[in-house]
Write an enzyme that holds these catalytic residues in place. Structure first.
Site, PDB file in Angstrom:
ATOM      1  N   LYS A 183       1.725  -3.261   6.758  1.00  0.00           N
ATOM      2  CA  LYS A 183       2.182  -3.472   5.376  1.00  0.00           C
ATOM      3  C   LYS A 183       3.699  -3.323   5.278  1.00  0.00           C
ATOM      4  CE  LYS A 183      -1.715  -4.312   3.236  1.00  0.00           C
ATOM      5  NZ  LYS A 183      -1.946  -5.622   2.602  1.00  0.00           N
ATOM      6  N   SER A 198       0.832  -1.205   0.000  1.00  0.00           N
ATOM      7  CA  SER A 198       0.000   0.000   0.000  1.00  0.00           C
ATOM      8  C   SER A 198       0.865   1.253   0.000  1.00  0.00           C
ATOM      9  CB  SER A 198      -0.889  -0.012   1.254  1.00  0.00           C
ATOM     10  OG  SER A 198      -1.457   1.259   1.483  1.00  0.00           O
ATOM     11  N   TYR A 219      -2.356   0.234  10.139  1.00  0.00           N
ATOM     12  CA  TYR A 219      -2.519  -0.507   8.883  1.00  0.00           C
ATOM     13  C   TYR A 219      -1.266  -0.380   8.016  1.00  0.00           C
ATOM     14  CZ  TYR A 219      -3.861  -1.313   4.045  1.00  0.00           C
ATOM     15  OH  TYR A 219      -3.885  -1.748   2.743  1.00  0.00           O
TER      16      TYR A 219
END
Length: 336
Positions: free
Chosen positions: A152, A124, A148
């Site tokens: 990643k 991402s 989040y």
């Protein structure tokens, strides 16, 4: 090639499955259905004209993973399975580290145990954090602003270390920007469970009457119209990017990180205007205060994808909105 898609019934995984199947690859899917729907498999089989082996299971289930990898003679894994709500990751970080990082480690160990060493990881643009310069290129410093994004980045780092420890691995981490749109058939698209976190599915629910209006979080940014600007990319362009990455990992060893974006920043109001044109409806809007952590603007430099993968986004904002509306119309027909 025999390919396992983890989280393959999700938004990006399902669209990638259509491209890979059309190219003649054998696609196998595992998904725990925590943020996807079982009926997506029926739609995929209708689009592809193929029966796709499907396992309802979790990437943290090592015995199941090994069984699938061996039974289907898997040659490459495309790892989509992961929780993706920025807001939820802040309120329940352990859930995100367990699923996104822990799940990836279990998958990698299962791949090692069965000698499968080609992997494409769904990463991402959140790994970059606050821009020190724009557009983001792959050399931009990595400083995620939320849990989040940190999950990643941690998986990227694990994979990079793995590739250094074992030179037989072929790994590409694809850093997505903002995927929207739907398959041209209108049979699959983005269908999150509950109230959406992302702009396009929220707009779709407003237009379909499920939500009363669109919340615009901030109209006083230093951007062209005051709203946040993002690099929106058609999900089918993104799917094509995975097919290009698959060709690359089949021929190259080592670890690479690659941006998948258009290089164009569209505002919230750009997206709303294009969707109003697609749906021939006015979208009611309510301006709210800015959300903590939202950036005014970010977009990709996607030169590396062109040079390394031979890939470039082709579809424009209007086609993104047209395809999303076509999918939404299909859902409205089914609901009647």
């Amino acid at each position: 090639m025999n390919i396992l898609l983890t989280g393959g019934l999700g938004f990006i995984g399902s669209h990638t499955a259509t491209v890979l199947a059309a190219e003649g690859h054998e696609v196998v899917i595992i998904d725990n259905l925590c943020n996807s729907q079982r009926q997506t498999l029926d739609s995929l089989e209708s689009i592809t004209g193929k029966e796709l082996p499907f396992y309802e299971g979790d990437v943290r289930d090592a015995p199941l993973l090994k069984e699938i990898l061996q039974k289907h003679h898997i040659e490459c894994v495309i790892h989509f399975a992961g929780l993706k709500s920025v807001a939820e990751s802040g309120t329940d970080p352990l859930k995100y580290f367990d699923n996104n990082v822990g799940g990836s480690i279990v998958l990698i160990e299962a791949m090692q145990a069965t000698n499968v060493k080609k992997l494409i990881f769904s990463s991402s643009a959140t790994v970059y954090g606050e821009p020190q310069y724009l557009p983001y290129d792959e050399d931009h410093p990595l400083a995620p602003m939320n849990v989040y994004g940190r999950t990643k980045l941690q998986v990227e780092e694990i994979l990079q270390d793995l590739s250094k420890s074992d030179l037989d691995w072929s790994i590409v981490c694809l850093r997505y920007f903002n995927p929207i749109g739907a398959h041209e058939s209108g049979l699959i698209g983005e269908l999150p469970q509950g109230i959406p976190n992302n702009l396009m599915p929220y707009i779709c629910q407003v237009v379909s009457g499920k939500l009363p209006h669109l919340n615009v979080f901030g109209d006083d940014y230093d951007t062209k119209d005051g709203t946040g600007e993002r690099d929106y990319i058609h999900v089918m362009d993104l799917a094509d990017g995975h097919a290009a990455a698959l060709e690359f990992v089949d021929k190259h060893k080592g670890w690479e990180a690659v941006n998948l974006g258009t290089g164009i920043a569209y505002s919230v109001y750009d997206l709303v205007s294009a969707f109003e044109k697609s749906s021939n409806q006015t979208i009611p809007k309510v301006v709210k205060e800015r959300r903590i952590g939202d950036l005014p603007i970010y977009y990709a430099k996607a030169d590396k994808a062109l040079v390394m993968l031979g890939w470039k986004a082709k579809r424009d904002l209007q086609s993104m909105c047209d395809s999303s509306w076509k999918y939404q119309e299909q859902l409205l027909k089914l609901a009647k």
